[in-house]
Motif scaffolding. Structure first.
Motif, PDB file in Angstrom:
ATOM      1  N   ASN A  23       0.829  -1.217   0.000  1.00 12.30           N
ATOM      2  CA  ASN A  23       0.000   0.000   0.000  1.00 12.30           C
ATOM      3  C   ASN A  23       0.859   1.260   0.000  1.00 12.30           C
ATOM      4  OD1 ASN A  23      -2.252  -1.597   0.156  1.00 12.30           O
ATOM      5  ND2 ASN A  23      -2.532  -1.379   2.358  1.00 12.30           N
ATOM      6  N   THR A  24       1.825   1.300   0.894  1.00  9.96           N
ATOM      7  CA  THR A  24       2.665   2.498   0.999  1.00  9.96           C
ATOM      8  C   THR A  24       3.521   2.644  -0.260  1.00  9.96           C
ATOM      9  OG1 THR A  24       2.749   1.922   3.344  1.00  9.96           O
ATOM     10  CG2 THR A  24       4.097   3.769   2.639  1.00  9.96           C
ATOM     11  N   ALA A  25       3.932   1.504  -0.819  1.00  8.08           N
ATOM     12  CA  ALA A  25       4.731   1.550  -2.051  1.00  8.08           C
ATOM     13  C   ALA A  25       3.906   2.169  -3.178  1.00  8.08           C
ATOM     14  CB  ALA A  25       5.186   0.150  -2.432  1.00  8.08           C
ATOM     15  N   ARG A  26       2.617   1.854  -3.207  1.00  4.68           N
ATOM     16  CA  ARG A  26       1.762   2.437  -4.250  1.00  4.68           C
ATOM     17  C   ARG A  26       1.654   3.960  -4.061  1.00  4.68           C
ATOM     18  NH1 ARG A  26      -2.631   0.500  -7.593  1.00  4.68           N
ATOM     19  NH2 ARG A  26      -4.265   2.026  -7.822  1.00  4.68           N
ATOM     20  N   SER A  61      -5.721   6.167   3.951  1.00  2.00           N
ATOM     21  CA  SER A  61      -6.107   4.806   4.359  1.00  2.00           C
ATOM     22  C   SER A  61      -6.358   3.883   3.178  1.00  2.00           C
ATOM     23  CB  SER A  61      -7.372   4.856   5.214  1.00  2.00           C
ATOM     24  OG  SER A  61      -7.089   5.462   6.430  1.00  2.00           O
ATOM     25  N   TYR A  62      -5.491   2.918   3.011  1.00  2.00           N
ATOM     26  CA  TYR A  62      -5.666   1.825   2.041  1.00  2.00           C
ATOM     27  C   TYR A  62      -6.290   0.649   2.815  1.00  2.00           C
ATOM     28  CZ  TYR A  62      -3.288   4.026  -1.879  1.00  2.00           C
ATOM     29  OH  TYR A  62      -2.994   4.831  -2.944  1.00  2.00           O
ATOM     30  N   PRO A  63      -6.502  -0.508   2.189  1.00  2.00           N
ATOM     31  CA  PRO A  63      -7.111  -1.616   2.942  1.00  2.00           C
ATOM     32  C   PRO A  63      -6.235  -2.101   4.108  1.00  2.00           C
ATOM     33  CG  PRO A  63      -7.294  -1.985   0.584  1.00  2.00           C
ATOM     34  CD  PRO A  63      -6.379  -0.818   0.753  1.00  2.00           C
ATOM     35  N   ASN A  64      -6.905  -2.572   5.134  1.00  2.00           N
ATOM     36  CA  ASN A  64      -6.199  -3.128   6.287  1.00  2.00           C
ATOM     37  C   ASN A  64      -5.569  -4.468   5.883  1.00  2.00           C
ATOM     38  OD1 ASN A  64      -5.336  -3.781   8.828  1.00  2.00           O
ATOM     39  ND2 ASN A  64      -7.366  -4.214   9.657  1.00  2.00           N
ATOM     40  N   ASN A  65      -4.299  -4.646   6.220  1.00  2.00           N
ATOM     41  CA  ASN A  65      -3.608  -5.879   5.799  1.00  2.00           C
ATOM     42  C   ASN A  65      -3.402  -6.873   6.957  1.00  2.00           C
ATOM     43  OD1 ASN A  65      -1.684  -4.651   7.360  1.00  2.00           O
ATOM     44  ND2 ASN A  65      -0.024  -4.791   5.861  1.00  2.00           N
ATOM     45  N   ASN A  91     -11.943  -3.982  -1.849  1.00  2.00           N
ATOM     46  CA  ASN A  91     -10.540  -3.621  -2.048  1.00  2.00           C
ATOM     47  C   ASN A  91     -10.419  -2.505  -3.090  1.00  2.00           C
ATOM     48  OD1 ASN A  91      -7.833  -4.052  -1.398  1.00  2.00           O
ATOM     49  ND2 ASN A  91      -7.506  -5.301  -3.202  1.00  2.00           N
ATOM     50  N   ALA A  92     -11.107  -2.720  -4.231  1.00  2.00           N
ATOM     51  CA  ALA A  92     -11.034  -1.745  -5.322  1.00  2.00           C
ATOM     52  C   ALA A  92     -11.610  -0.400  -4.867  1.00  2.00           C
ATOM     53  CB  ALA A  92     -11.788  -2.275  -6.535  1.00  2.00           C
ATOM     54  N   ARG A  93     -12.734  -0.465  -4.113  1.00  2.00           N
ATOM     55  CA  ARG A  93     -13.384   0.785  -3.682  1.00  2.00           C
ATOM     56  C   ARG A  93     -12.475   1.566  -2.727  1.00  2.00           C
ATOM     57  NH1 ARG A  93     -15.955   1.304   0.809  1.00  2.00           N
ATOM     58  NH2 ARG A  93     -16.261  -0.936   1.090  1.00  2.00           N
ATOM     59  N   ILE A  94     -11.893   0.843  -1.750  1.00  2.00           N
ATOM     60  CA  ILE A  94     -11.028   1.523  -0.762  1.00  2.00           C
ATOM     61  C   ILE A  94      -9.801   2.104  -1.467  1.00  2.00           C
ATOM     62  CG2 ILE A  94      -9.608   1.186   1.314  1.00  2.00           C
ATOM     63  CD1 ILE A  94     -11.536  -1.172   2.031  1.00  2.00           C
ATOM     64  N   CYS A  95      -9.245   1.330  -2.410  1.00  2.00           N
ATOM     65  CA  CYS A  95      -8.031   1.800  -3.100  1.00  2.00           C
ATOM     66  C   CYS A  95      -8.317   3.014  -3.971  1.00  2.00           C
ATOM     67  CB  CYS A  95      -7.412   0.678  -3.928  1.00  2.00           C
ATOM     68  SG  CYS A  95      -6.631  -0.562  -2.901  1.00  2.00           S
ATOM     69  N   ARG A  96      -9.494   3.003  -4.625  1.00  2.00           N
ATOM     70  CA  ARG A  96      -9.840   4.173  -5.468  1.00  2.00           C
ATOM     71  C   ARG A  96      -9.874   5.438  -4.625  1.00  2.00           C
ATOM     72  NH1 ARG A  96     -13.474   1.025  -8.181  1.00  2.00           N
ATOM     73  NH2 ARG A  96     -15.191   1.693  -6.856  1.00  2.00           N
ATOM     74  N   LYS A  97     -10.524   5.328  -3.467  1.00  2.00           N
ATOM     75  CA  LYS A  97     -10.661   6.485  -2.580  1.00  2.00           C
ATOM     76  C   LYS A  97      -9.274   6.935  -2.091  1.00  2.00           C
ATOM     77  CE  LYS A  97     -13.447   7.811   1.342  1.00  2.00           C
ATOM     78  NZ  LYS A  97     -14.065   7.326   2.534  1.00  2.00           N
ATOM     79  N   ALA A  98      -8.457   5.939  -1.728  1.00  2.00           N
ATOM     80  CA  ALA A  98      -7.115   6.260  -1.210  1.00  2.00           C
ATOM     81  C   ALA A  98      -6.250   6.892  -2.299  1.00  2.00           C
ATOM     82  CB  ALA A  98      -6.452   4.995  -0.663  1.00  2.00           C
ATOM     83  N   ASP A  99      -6.355   6.345  -3.517  1.00  2.00           N
ATOM     84  CA  ASP A  99      -5.566   6.905  -4.635  1.00  2.00           C
ATOM     85  C   ASP A  99      -5.907   8.380  -4.855  1.00  2.00           C
ATOM     86  OD1 ASP A  99      -4.348   4.492  -5.057  1.00  2.00           O
ATOM     87  OD2 ASP A  99      -5.447   3.977  -6.881  1.00  2.00           O
ATOM     88  N   ARG A 128      -6.162 -13.701   2.155  1.00  2.00           N
ATOM     89  CA  ARG A 128      -4.887 -12.993   2.258  1.00  2.00           C
ATOM     90  C   ARG A 128      -4.974 -11.667   1.527  1.00  2.00           C
ATOM     91  NH1 ARG A 128      -4.790 -16.578   5.870  1.00  2.00           N
ATOM     92  NH2 ARG A 128      -2.960 -17.910   6.100  1.00  2.00           N
ATOM     93  N   TYR A 129      -4.123 -10.725   1.929  1.00  2.00           N
ATOM     94  CA  TYR A 129      -4.120  -9.412   1.283  1.00  2.00           C
ATOM     95  C   TYR A 129      -3.015  -9.366   0.234  1.00  2.00           C
ATOM     96  CZ  TYR A 129      -4.112  -4.475   0.389  1.00  2.00           C
ATOM     97  OH  TYR A 129      -4.166  -3.263  -0.252  1.00  2.00           O
ATOM     98  N   ARG A 130      -3.403  -9.169  -1.019  1.00  2.00           N
ATOM     99  CA  ARG A 130      -2.426  -9.225  -2.121  1.00  2.00           C
ATOM    100  C   ARG A 130      -1.941  -7.866  -2.573  1.00  2.00           C
ATOM    101  NH1 ARG A 130      -1.002 -14.183  -1.110  1.00  2.00           N
ATOM    102  NH2 ARG A 130      -2.557 -15.729  -1.638  1.00  2.00           N
ATOM    103  N   GLY A 131      -2.282  -6.810  -1.861  1.00  2.00           N
ATOM    104  CA  GLY A 131      -1.789  -5.486  -2.248  1.00  2.00           C
ATOM    105  C   GLY A 131      -2.829  -4.698  -3.010  1.00  2.00           C
ATOM    106  N   PRO A 132      -2.589  -3.401  -3.193  1.00  2.00           N
ATOM    107  CA  PRO A 132      -3.604  -2.505  -3.738  1.00  2.00           C
ATOM    108  C   PRO A 132      -3.971  -2.754  -5.187  1.00  2.00           C
ATOM    109  CG  PRO A 132      -1.530  -1.351  -3.420  1.00  2.00           C
ATOM    110  CD  PRO A 132      -1.358  -2.702  -2.839  1.00  2.00           C
ATOM    111  N   SER A 133      -3.062  -3.347  -5.976  1.00  2.00           N
ATOM    112  CA  SER A 133      -3.437  -3.510  -7.375  1.00  2.00           C
ATOM    113  C   SER A 133      -4.048  -4.875  -7.648  1.00  2.00           C
ATOM    114  CB  SER A 133      -2.215  -3.275  -8.263  1.00  2.00           C
ATOM    115  OG  SER A 133      -1.142  -4.014  -7.755  1.00  2.00           O
ATOM    116  N   ALA A 134      -4.198  -5.701  -6.608  1.00  2.00           N
ATOM    117  CA  ALA A 134      -4.744  -7.060  -6.818  1.00  2.00           C
ATOM    118  C   ALA A 134      -6.239  -7.014  -7.067  1.00  2.00           C
ATOM    119  CB  ALA A 134      -4.465  -7.915  -5.611  1.00  2.00           C
TER     120      ALA A 134
END
Ligand SMILES: Cc1cc2nc3c(=O)[nH]c(=O)nc-3n(C[C@H](O)[C@H](O)[C@H](O)COP(=O)(O)O)c2cc1C
Ligand code: SF4
Ligand code: SF4
Length: 333
Positions: free
Chosen positions: A16-19, A125-129, A142-150, A327-333
């Protein structure tokens, strides 16, 4: 004419932080900055980039920045006139966004001490891992949370380019509460949580978890991973094991709980039996309790680990809630 230069200092457990870092880097480059990046877990010695802008990015653990980030920042020296911005990356759980705890306050203070002018500190805030205890969000969430975070990261990146001064407000009472909780997590919690990990029978001994652990906490013993006491809690191992073999053990949690409760009464008895004033008796009781825990916890863990050599015991010990967790595969999964 010399170009503007920025340096990003990054730690990310599961991506998440890498993204967020790559988005900010891209935005800074579009605005004409030359950029450099140091991964704080790969280069424990801080870089000596003379950039005028330094951006520090880290995930949140236990209401604070990870210990390895603090260690790194302690050694980071500011080039003359350097400004710094901080981005803490938390986790949204369900509909509840993350919390920056004491992290922004502590890292800002540390960077100022190191000579930086800190002008920006915020949380996204990205998804909780934390799949050790909760399941990762499904694909849609996942997609919804990441869109908002992006979108939030884009906004923050624009602020960094413009040099907008921005800090989150926090009351003294909240700061005190978070300091207390994060102190417990930093010194005790993360270590005990790491000792709950166990590889179940699906483990094929590939050693990926040991090779990628940022704290060097995992070693391979007789073909299976073994966790020592320096886990940061980043969740990289449990989330990236290709066989989803890493579990968080309920049996270990119970045994650790018992081992840390057992010495309470003997310690209080010891304090009251000594001919000391009451404040000194409490200190003696606390010292006795700490020593007993320092003996009992490693002993319990050694005994369980020795017993795990038997497949039937390992099967039993590997039971726990994480068996059912996505499992959590990261923000682009
Ligand atoms: C042990 C642990 C503690 C956490 N504590 C917090 C916290 O205090 N506040 C928060 O917002 N998120 C917390 N999180 C969630 C992570 O910070 C979040 O998922 C983050 O986006 C992970 O970033 P990464 O993928 O770069 O590692 C915690 C996660 C773990 C595993
Ligand atoms: S990554 Fe998974 S399969 Fe590989 S050694 Fe670690 S636990 Fe076993
Ligand atoms: S043991 Fe796992 S959770 Fe702990 S620091 Fe290493 S990779 Fe992260």
């Amino acid at each position: 004419m010399s170009r503007l230069r920025a340096h990003l200092h990054l730690f990310s457990g599961t991506g998440n932080t890498a993204r967020a870092a790559s988005m900010i880097r891209e935005r800074l480059e579009l605005a004409g900055y030359e950029t450099g990046l140091t991964r704080m877990d790969q280069k424990p010695l801080p870089c000596e980039d003379s950039a005028s802008l330094h951006v520090v990015l880290f995930p949140m653990y236990g209401f604070d920045a990870p210990t390895l980030v603090h260690r790194y920042l302690h050694k980071l020296a500011a080039p003359p006139g350097a400004r710094a911005a901080i981005l803490a990356v938390g986790g949204t759980e369900g509909e509840i966004p993350g919390n920056e705890g004491i992290s922004l306050y502590r890292t800002s203070k540390l960077l100022r001490k190191r000579g930086f002018t800190v002008f920006h500190a915020s949380l996204v805030s990205y998804p909780n891992n934390w799949v050790q205890f909760v399941s990762a969000p499904d694909e849609q969430s996942n997609a919804r949370i990441c869109r908002k975070a992006d979108a939030e990261v884009e906004r923050i990146a624009d602020q960094l380019v413009k040099g907008t001064v921005s800090f989150k407000k926090q009351s003294g009472a909240m700061r005190l509460l978070f300091s207390f909780i994060s102190f417990g997590y930093r010194h005790v919690g993360r270590r005990m949580l790491g000792k709950l990990f166990v590889a179940d029978s699906r483990c094929n001994g590939c050693s990926r978890c040991a090779r990628t652990c940022p704290m060097g906490t995992i070693s391979m013993k007789k073909g299976v991973p073994s966790w020592n006491w320096s886990c940061a809690g980043c969740q990289r191992c449990i989330n990236t094991c290709p066989r989803e073999a890493i579990q968080s053990s309920t049996a270990k949690l119970l045994l650790q709980g018992i081992a840390s409760l057992l010495p309470i009464w003997p310690a209080i008895w010891l304090g009251s039996a000594l001919p000391l004033p009451s404040w000194a008796a409490w200190i003696a009781a606390l010292a006795g309790y700490s020593i007993a825990c320092l003996v009992l916890l490693p002993l319990t863990s050694r005994l369980v680990e020795a017993a795990e050599a038997r497949p039937a015991v390992r099967r039993f010990v590997a039971r726990g809630p994480s068996v059912r967790h996505r499992r959590y595969r990261g923000p682009s999964a």
